[in-house]
Scaffold this active site. Structure first.
Site, PDB file in Angstrom:
ATOM      1  CG  HIS A 122      -1.951   1.065   1.228  1.00 32.01           C
ATOM      2  ND1 HIS A 122      -3.164   0.930   1.853  1.00 32.01           N
ATOM      3  CD2 HIS A 122      -1.968   2.304   0.678  1.00 32.01           C
ATOM      4  CE1 HIS A 122      -3.880   2.036   1.694  1.00 32.01           C
ATOM      5  NE2 HIS A 122      -3.160   2.889   0.983  1.00 32.01           N
ATOM      6  NE  ARG A 140       0.429  11.249  -3.193  1.00 31.20           N
ATOM      7  CZ  ARG A 140      -0.625  10.897  -2.462  1.00 31.20           C
ATOM      8  NH1 ARG A 140      -1.676  10.336  -3.009  1.00 31.20           N
ATOM      9  NH2 ARG A 140      -0.655  11.115  -1.172  1.00 31.20           N
ATOM     10  CG  ASN A 166      -5.421   7.642  -4.316  1.00 32.06           C
ATOM     11  OD1 ASN A 166      -4.418   6.954  -4.485  1.00 32.06           O
ATOM     12  ND2 ASN A 166      -5.585   8.387  -3.255  1.00 32.06           N
ATOM     13  CE  LYS A 207      -7.828   1.678  -1.036  1.00 31.85           C
ATOM     14  NZ  LYS A 207      -6.670   2.546  -0.871  1.00 31.85           N
ATOM     15  CG  ASP A 245      -1.993   4.787   3.486  1.00 28.38           C
ATOM     16  OD1 ASP A 245      -1.826   5.030   2.278  1.00 28.38           O
ATOM     17  OD2 ASP A 245      -2.964   5.224   4.135  1.00 28.38           O
ATOM     18  CG  HIS A 258      -0.337  14.899   0.786  1.00 23.70           C
ATOM     19  ND1 HIS A 258      -1.107  14.786  -0.347  1.00 23.70           N
ATOM     20  CD2 HIS A 258      -0.798  13.954   1.642  1.00 23.70           C
ATOM     21  CE1 HIS A 258      -2.004  13.829  -0.181  1.00 23.70           C
ATOM     22  NE2 HIS A 258      -1.839  13.294   1.008  1.00 23.70           N
TER      23      HIS A 258
END
Ligand code: DOR
Ligand code: ZN
Length: 438
Positions: free
Chosen positions: A61, A65, A95, A146, A301, A305
């Site tokens: 996980h 990006r 995502n 997912k 995870d 950012h």
């Protein structure tokens, strides 16, 4: 046979224990394991100097990006972060911008990653109710579909249709298990913008009810489910009570195991993540379940950012996520070094079990014939975690300043040394693009 590289004088992790021996690598694979005298001649010889040799870690996980989000992370920086943290294989979340929700977009993403990657990389596919798109992604080799339940407005019928399609393709379904507080309404326009409001919006009951829903869906459809970043002991207890056994597995992150929401005071919005940090009692309960082997996998995870984004004032404007690839191993190994966690339990959660659950064949253990994905660890090294030295673009961590034990000093991917003494020495592209074997 002549080997490319012999590693000698190591304490090699074989079948749950450390054995004084060496191994031979040829063509990217482990060909022989044994005392130096029994190894074939080799072009190169490396002494592990009595340090520990472990199978390369596998993180199922991570958010690499790239593309529209490459200011946060890209495949170069993300896999550099992985190999510095001891991970030789990562499964990348979908995502992204654009999201990986069709075969065309998956091919695009694979082409972006190829040529940049220092670790092996596989991909998860983004939830889609378009069964042709799902079929196409499965064909190309996604490791799971997912489903972000916090952002998914599917009807029961759609859920069932998609899960049955996954079952028929032996494709696992990974779940972000939080019922959708924001669904269809977006973040609140009025009211407070502080951590209390954030925690209220992500009440533990939202996770428990999502876990209940996953249990029900898996029971009805016979699909294989995996719950990402489980954060509550109650969620683990519901899974156990369901008696679905291996049909639903789960993972926990180091931040949910080791931190709790009373740290938001000093860590501030940097520690905002989803699911949020829970109460100290809940974090302790989660750790107990992990120690009792009731949590299958530890995953970082890794959710990078930019610092600017994380320093915004309103909780509704701070993107959730914590970079974890460079802290996960030392945090867990410190538990091992302190005698709180047996080494085999750590290796099961960080390597062998993720490989088995997701069909990552020929990796996750040190065995003759397996790929030579290895890390060399100095178990005596003691140091302080410092995010400013991360290879990740996300140079922040709620674990900054933690004193840890155990340093990854070398990382080998597919038989090639990619990290040595904290420096990247591998050639970009040395990582393999993975497909599951089912
Ligand atoms: O903390 C999180 N970060 N949770 C998610 O569900 C998404 C992730 C991200 O992509 O940043
Ligand atoms: Zn995630």
């Amino acid at each position: 046979m002549r080997a490319d590289l012999n590693i000698v004088d190591g304490r090699i992790y074989l079948d749950g224990s450390l054995v004084d021996c060496g191994l031979s690598i040829e063509g990217g694979r482990i060909r022989r394991i044994g005392k130096e005298a029994s190894l074939p001649p080799s072009d190169e010889r490396m002494s592990a100097n009595g340090l520990i040799v472990l199978p390369g870690l596998i993180d199922v996980h991570v958010h690499m990006r790239d593309m529209g989000l490459s200011y946060k992370e890209d495949y170069g920086s993300g896999t550099a972060s992985a190999v510095c943290g001891g991970f030789t294989t990562v499964l990348d979340m979908p995502n992204t911008m654009p999201p990986t929700d069709s075969p065309e977009r998956l091919v695009e993403k694979i082409e972006v990653a190829r040529g940049k990657i220092l670790s092996n990389v596989g991909f998860h596919g983004m939830m889609t109710s378009d069964l042709d798109a799902l079929e196409g992604m499965a064909e190309l080799g996604i490791f799971s579909l997912k489903i972000f339940m916090d952002r998914c407005d599917w009807s029961e019928e759609t859920f069932e249709r998609v899960l049955v399609a996954c079952r028929d393709r032996s494709l696992p379904v990974t779940f972000h298990a939080e019922a959708g507080y924001f669904m269809g309404k977006g973040p609140p326009q009025e009211g407070g913008r502080g951590i209390e409001e954030f925690l209220r919006a992500h009440d533990p009951r939202l996770e428990v009810s999502a876990v209940e829903k996953v249990i029900d869906l898996i029971r009805r459809t016979g699909a294989r489910g995996h719950i990402c970043h489980i954060s509550l002991p109650e969620s683990v207890e519901r899974l156990r009570a369901s008696r679905l056994g291996g049909a639903i597995t789960c993972e926990a992150t180091p931040h949910h195991l080791l931190l709790s929401r009373d740290r938001y005071g000093d860590l501030g919005n940097l520690a905002i993540t989803l699911p949020p940090l829970r109460s100290p009692e809940e974090a302790r309960g989660l750790m107990n379940h992990f120690l009792k082997c009731e949590i299958d996998v530890v995953a970082s995870d890794h959710a990078p950012h930019s610092r600017d984004e994380k320093l915004r004032e309103s909780v509704w404007e701070v993107p959730p996520g914590i970079p974890g690839l460079e802290t996960t191993f030392p945090l867990l190994f410190t538990l091992v070094a302190n005698g709180d966690l047996p080494l085999p339990k750590m290796m099961e959660a960080l390597s062998a079990r993720p490989a088995k659950l997701f069909g990552i064949k020929g990796r996750g253990e040190i065995k003759e014939g397996f790929m030579a994905d290895l890390i060399i660890v100095d178990p005596r090294a003691e140091y302080v975690l410092d995010s400013s030295a991360f290879k990740s673009k996300a140079k922040y961590s709620p674990f900054d300043g933690w004193r840890v034990r155990g340093r990854v000093v070398k990382t080998i991917v597919n038989g090639e040394i990619v990290m040595d003494g904290g420096k990247i020495v591998g050639r970009p592209g040395v990582g393999a693009l993975l497909r599951p074997s089912r």
